[in-house]
Design a protein around this motif. Structure first.
Motif, PDB file in Angstrom:
ATOM      1  N   ALA A 116       7.465  -1.174  -6.706  1.00 33.33           N
ATOM      2  CA  ALA A 116       6.975  -0.722  -5.396  1.00 33.33           C
ATOM      3  C   ALA A 116       5.811  -1.596  -4.926  1.00 33.33           C
ATOM      4  N   PHE A 117       5.125  -2.229  -5.888  1.00 34.99           N
ATOM      5  CA  PHE A 117       3.997  -3.099  -5.572  1.00 34.99           C
ATOM      6  C   PHE A 117       4.333  -4.588  -5.770  1.00 34.99           C
ATOM      7  N   ARG A 118       5.622  -4.877  -5.940  1.00 37.12           N
ATOM      8  CA  ARG A 118       6.120  -6.248  -6.108  1.00 37.12           C
ATOM      9  C   ARG A 118       5.505  -6.946  -7.329  1.00 37.12           C
ATOM     10  N   ILE A 119       5.264  -6.190  -8.377  1.00 36.57           N
ATOM     11  CA  ILE A 119       4.735  -6.748  -9.622  1.00 36.57           C
ATOM     12  C   ILE A 119       5.923  -7.061 -10.523  1.00 36.57           C
ATOM     13  N   GLY A 120       6.146  -8.333 -10.753  1.00 37.88           N
ATOM     14  CA  GLY A 120       7.305  -8.772 -11.523  1.00 37.88           C
ATOM     15  C   GLY A 120       8.483  -9.018 -10.610  1.00 37.88           C
ATOM     16  N   SER A 145     -11.370  11.246 -16.090  1.00 37.26           N
ATOM     17  CA  SER A 145     -10.271  10.584 -16.795  1.00 37.26           C
ATOM     18  C   SER A 145      -8.930  11.096 -16.284  1.00 37.26           C
ATOM     19  N   GLY A 146      -7.912  10.287 -16.519  1.00 35.30           N
ATOM     20  CA  GLY A 146      -6.570  10.676 -16.108  1.00 35.30           C
ATOM     21  C   GLY A 146      -5.563   9.579 -16.347  1.00 35.30           C
ATOM     22  N   VAL A 147      -4.327   9.877 -15.990  1.00 31.11           N
ATOM     23  CA  VAL A 147      -3.224   8.924 -16.106  1.00 31.11           C
ATOM     24  C   VAL A 147      -2.481   8.933 -14.773  1.00 31.11           C
ATOM     25  N   LEU A 148      -2.334   7.756 -14.195  1.00 31.55           N
ATOM     26  CA  LEU A 148      -1.614   7.613 -12.935  1.00 31.55           C
ATOM     27  C   LEU A 148      -0.315   6.848 -13.196  1.00 31.55           C
ATOM     28  N   PRO A 149       0.839   7.505 -13.069  1.00 35.17           N
ATOM     29  CA  PRO A 149       2.099   6.774 -13.204  1.00 35.17           C
ATOM     30  C   PRO A 149       2.412   6.049 -11.886  1.00 35.17           C
ATOM     31  N   ILE A 150       2.797   4.786 -11.981  1.00 36.34           N
ATOM     32  CA  ILE A 150       3.229   4.037 -10.793  1.00 36.34           C
ATOM     33  C   ILE A 150       4.515   3.296 -11.121  1.00 36.34           C
ATOM     34  N   LYS A 151       5.184   2.848 -10.082  1.00 42.47           N
ATOM     35  CA  LYS A 151       6.377   2.007 -10.213  1.00 42.47           C
ATOM     36  C   LYS A 151       5.946   0.583  -9.854  1.00 42.47           C
ATOM     37  N   ASP A 195       8.444   1.696 -14.784  1.00 47.59           N
ATOM     38  CA  ASP A 195       7.367   2.665 -14.971  1.00 47.59           C
ATOM     39  C   ASP A 195       6.155   2.039 -15.650  1.00 47.59           C
ATOM     40  N   VAL A 196       4.986   2.286 -15.063  1.00 46.34           N
ATOM     41  CA  VAL A 196       3.712   1.836 -15.630  1.00 46.34           C
ATOM     42  C   VAL A 196       2.791   3.044 -15.673  1.00 46.34           C
ATOM     43  N   GLN A 197       2.115   3.216 -16.781  1.00 48.09           N
ATOM     44  CA  GLN A 197       1.124   4.283 -16.927  1.00 48.09           C
ATOM     45  C   GLN A 197      -0.260   3.633 -16.855  1.00 48.09           C
ATOM     46  N   VAL A 198      -1.040   4.021 -15.861  1.00 47.48           N
ATOM     47  CA  VAL A 198      -2.404   3.515 -15.730  1.00 47.48           C
ATOM     48  C   VAL A 198      -3.340   4.610 -16.229  1.00 47.48           C
ATOM     49  N   SER A 224       0.841  -1.187   0.000  1.00 48.33           N
ATOM     50  CA  SER A 224       0.000   0.000   0.000  1.00 48.33           C
ATOM     51  C   SER A 224       0.885   1.248   0.000  1.00 48.33           C
ATOM     52  N   HIS A 225       0.596   2.160  -0.918  1.00 49.84           N
ATOM     53  CA  HIS A 225       1.383   3.391  -1.038  1.00 49.84           C
ATOM     54  C   HIS A 225       0.467   4.584  -1.247  1.00 49.84           C
ATOM     55  N   ASP A 226       0.916   5.748  -0.727  1.00 54.92           N
ATOM     56  CA  ASP A 226       0.207   6.995  -0.976  1.00 54.92           C
ATOM     57  C   ASP A 226       0.427   7.397  -2.427  1.00 54.92           C
ATOM     58  N   VAL A 227      -0.657   7.816  -3.084  1.00 63.02           N
ATOM     59  CA  VAL A 227      -0.561   8.300  -4.459  1.00 63.02           C
ATOM     60  C   VAL A 227      -1.451   9.530  -4.593  1.00 63.02           C
ATOM     61  N   THR A 228      -1.156  10.332  -5.597  1.00 58.59           N
ATOM     62  CA  THR A 228      -2.013  11.457  -5.965  1.00 58.59           C
ATOM     63  C   THR A 228      -2.429  11.241  -7.408  1.00 58.59           C
ATOM     64  N   VAL A 229      -3.731  11.136  -7.599  1.00 58.61           N
ATOM     65  CA  VAL A 229      -4.292  10.835  -8.917  1.00 58.61           C
ATOM     66  C   VAL A 229      -4.750  12.131  -9.569  1.00 58.61           C
ATOM     67  N   PRO A 230      -4.176  12.489 -10.732  1.00 59.55           N
ATOM     68  CA  PRO A 230      -4.666  13.648 -11.471  1.00 59.55           C
ATOM     69  C   PRO A 230      -5.970  13.249 -12.173  1.00 59.55           C
TER      70      PRO A 230
END
Length: 190
Positions: free
Chosen positions: A158-162, A149-155, A175-178, A130-136
């Protein structure tokens, strides 16, 4: 008092309730909405999306301090559009959907930026992290439908994906763009 004596009173209550306007319930329209993600594998963009997600929304542009959203994504619904890749996503190395079937975003604060733009602070939980994020967020209305609508960049790391060999960012970038486009009903005027 017998049942037949109650019928006029029950009818009065029923007709009164039917005559009262129902409060508009804010709802996500999932069939018209989308959540996509983009990663780079060996420098080449790879796009995928989630097929199942839901939200509980209480948004009032005039009362941002009391506005809330909880967004849930069924992680097992992720697809990259290729069966050989999709079979890998639920595995422990990637999303581990057996142990972590959902990702969730829970808002903690909304901030108006003007011209239909907002920032939504909150916690994003994926795969037990769990991480703090700011969603535009950009919001617009067309009749009774509101689009957010928006784009949330995440790492992803940081979420142990991969994990394991897939933690190598030269193979799959961190880098992942959601990207999301959410259609909503029952929203008040922005």
């Amino acid at each position: 008092m017998n049942f037949f004596a109650l019928i006029p009173a029950l009818l009065t209550v029923a007709f009164s309730a039917a005559a009262m306007p129902a409060a508009a319930q804010q709802k996500l329209l999932p069939a018209q909405s989308s959540i996509a993600f983009e990663i780079k594998q060996m420098g080449v963009p790879v796009q995928g999306h989630f097929k199942k997600f839901d939200a509980q929304i209480s948004f009032d542009a005039a009362k941002l301090a009391t506005s809330k959203v909880t967004f849930t994504v069924d992680i097992a619904s992720a697809t990259l559009g290729a069966p050989e890749m999709d079979v890998e996503l639920p595995k422990a190395t990637w999303f581990n959907t057996a142990k972590f079937p959902q990702a969730q975003f829970t808002s903690s604060a909304f901030k108006a930026l003007g011209a239909g733009k907002y920032e939504v602070a909150g916690k994003l939980a994926i795969k037990g992290q769990s991480h703090d994020v700011t969603v535009p967020l950009a919001m617009s209305q067309n009749g009774a439908t509101t689009t957010a609508s928006g784009v949330l960049p995440i790492k992803r790391l940081a979420f142990r994906i991969g994990e394991g060999d897939w933690a190598d960012t030269s193979m799959v970038a961190d880098d992942v763009q959601v990207r999301f486009k959410l259609l909503l009903s029952g929203m008040g005027k922005l």
